[in-house]
Scaffold this motif. Sequence first.
Motif, PDB file in Angstrom:
ATOM      1  N   ALA A   1       0.854  -1.074   0.074  1.00  0.00           N
ATOM      2  CA  ALA A   1       0.065   0.111   0.046  1.00  0.00           C
ATOM      3  C   ALA A   1       0.662   1.176   0.021  1.00  0.00           C
ATOM      4  O   ALA A   1       1.941   1.269   0.667  1.00  0.00           O
ATOM      5  N   TYR A   2       0.374   2.266  -0.795  1.00  0.00           N
ATOM      6  CA  TYR A   2       1.147   3.528  -0.572  1.00  0.00           C
ATOM      7  C   TYR A   2       0.109   4.754  -0.551  1.00  0.00           C
ATOM      8  O   TYR A   2      -0.675   4.991  -1.410  1.00  0.00           O
TER       9      TYR A   2
ATOM     10  N   LEU B   1       9.425  -5.232  -2.132  1.00  0.00           N
ATOM     11  CA  LEU B   1       8.902  -4.563  -3.296  1.00  0.00           C
ATOM     12  C   LEU B   1       9.754  -3.137  -3.543  1.00  0.00           C
ATOM     13  O   LEU B   1       9.979  -3.132  -4.434  1.00  0.00           O
ATOM     14  N   THR B   2      10.045  -2.452  -2.538  1.00  0.00           N
ATOM     15  CA  THR B   2      10.679  -1.247  -2.522  1.00  0.00           C
ATOM     16  C   THR B   2      11.904  -1.258  -3.452  1.00  0.00           C
ATOM     17  O   THR B   2      12.186  -0.442  -4.391  1.00  0.00           O
TER      18      THR B   2
ATOM     19  N   THR C   1       4.716  -6.372   7.529  1.00  0.00           N
ATOM     20  CA  THR C   1       4.121  -5.125   6.856  1.00  0.00           C
ATOM     21  C   THR C   1       2.494  -5.339   7.279  1.00  0.00           C
ATOM     22  O   THR C   1       2.067  -6.333   7.597  1.00  0.00           O
TER      23      THR C   1
END
Length: 256
Positions: free
Chosen positions: A56-57, A80-81, A253
Motif C-alpha cells: 500500500a502507498y 517491493l521497494t 508489513t
Amino acid sequence: MAVNLKPFMNARLVERTDFSAERAKFVFEPERPVQFKPGQYVTLGVLNGDGIIQRAYSIASSPHEPRLELFIELVKHGELTPRLFDLKDGDSVLMRERLVGAFVLDPAGPRRRLLIATGTGIAPFVSMARWKHEELRHGRDDGDEFLVLHGGSRAPDLGNYCDELAVLAKGGWLHYVPTVSRPWEDGNWTGETGRVEDTIRKHADNYGYHAGNSVAYLCGNPDMIEYAKPLLKRARFPKERVKEEKYFTTTGTTED
Ligand SMILES: Cc1cc2nc3c(=O)[nH]c(=O)nc-3n(C[C@H](O)[C@H](O)[C@H](O)COP(=O)(O)OP(=O)(O)OC[C@H]3O[C@@H](n4cnc5c(N)ncnc54)[C@H](O)[C@@H]3O)c2cc1C
C-alpha cells in the motif's frame, strides 16, 4: 496456479525525483482514470514468479490531479521497494483498480485537523492540503484548518514538501512545522529540531489545537504513533478523535 490480474491495471512511471538514496517521489499515470478521497492509498504490485508482491502507498496527489504522486522510502531488505527504486521513466507496475482507505477527513468532525507525520507519512496530508487549496480556489470553504507537524532524521527525509506546504501556509488556513532529529547532520537546517512526537504539545498549544476543537491524524512510523497516542490521551483527546495510519509493524508489513 495462474496469477489473478483482474483487480489490477498498469500504471506507467512518468516522473521520478530522488531526494536521497532512500526517499523518492514517484508519479504514475494509471491506465484508466481513478477516483479516491484525500488520505486514501493505492496498492502497487509487481509480478514475482506465480504471485504478486503488493504493498500500500498513500497518495500525495489530490483527486483533481490526473496522475498519482507517491512518496516512497526504500527498505533495503524489503521485497517491493528495491524493485520500485529500480524503475525508470516509462516503466510500468501493477496497480489495484480500487483505491481505498479510511484515513480520510471526517466532514462531521471538528474543523481543526492536527496532522502529524514521520517521513513519507506526509503523503496523505499533502493530498488533503492540495485538495483544500483547490476547494478554496473554487470558492468552497468548509472552515477546515490544518496544523501539519512533519518529522524526519534529516531534511531529505521530508522530500520537497516543505516548500509546497510553506507556500500553502500563506493562505492562513494551514500551519506547517517541519522538524529534524539529527540537525548536526544538516549544516543548513534552521528550523525546528527533535522528534516530531516531542514537538506536538508545544505547537498544538501555540496554534490553539486542543481536544475541544481538533481531531488528530497520525501517519507513518508505528513507534511515533504509539508514543503520540498516550500523549494525546493525556491532552484529553477522545479515542475517536485520534486517527492513525501505521505504515508497517515491527513484526511484518501491515499491507492488506
Ligand atoms: C495504508 C498504508 C499506506 C502506506 N503508505 C506508504 C507511503 O506512502 N510511502 C511508503 O514509503 N510506505 C508506505 N507504506 C508502507 C508500504 O506499504 C511497505 O510496507 C513499504 O514500502 C515496505 O515494503 P517492502 O516490500 O519493500 O518491505 P517488506 O518486505 O514489506 O518489509 C520488510 C521488513 O521491513 C519492515 N519495514 C517496512 N517498511 C519499513 C520502513 N519504512 N522502515 C523500517 N522498516 C520497515 C517490515 O515491517 C518488514 O519487517 C504504507 C503502508 C500502509 C499500510
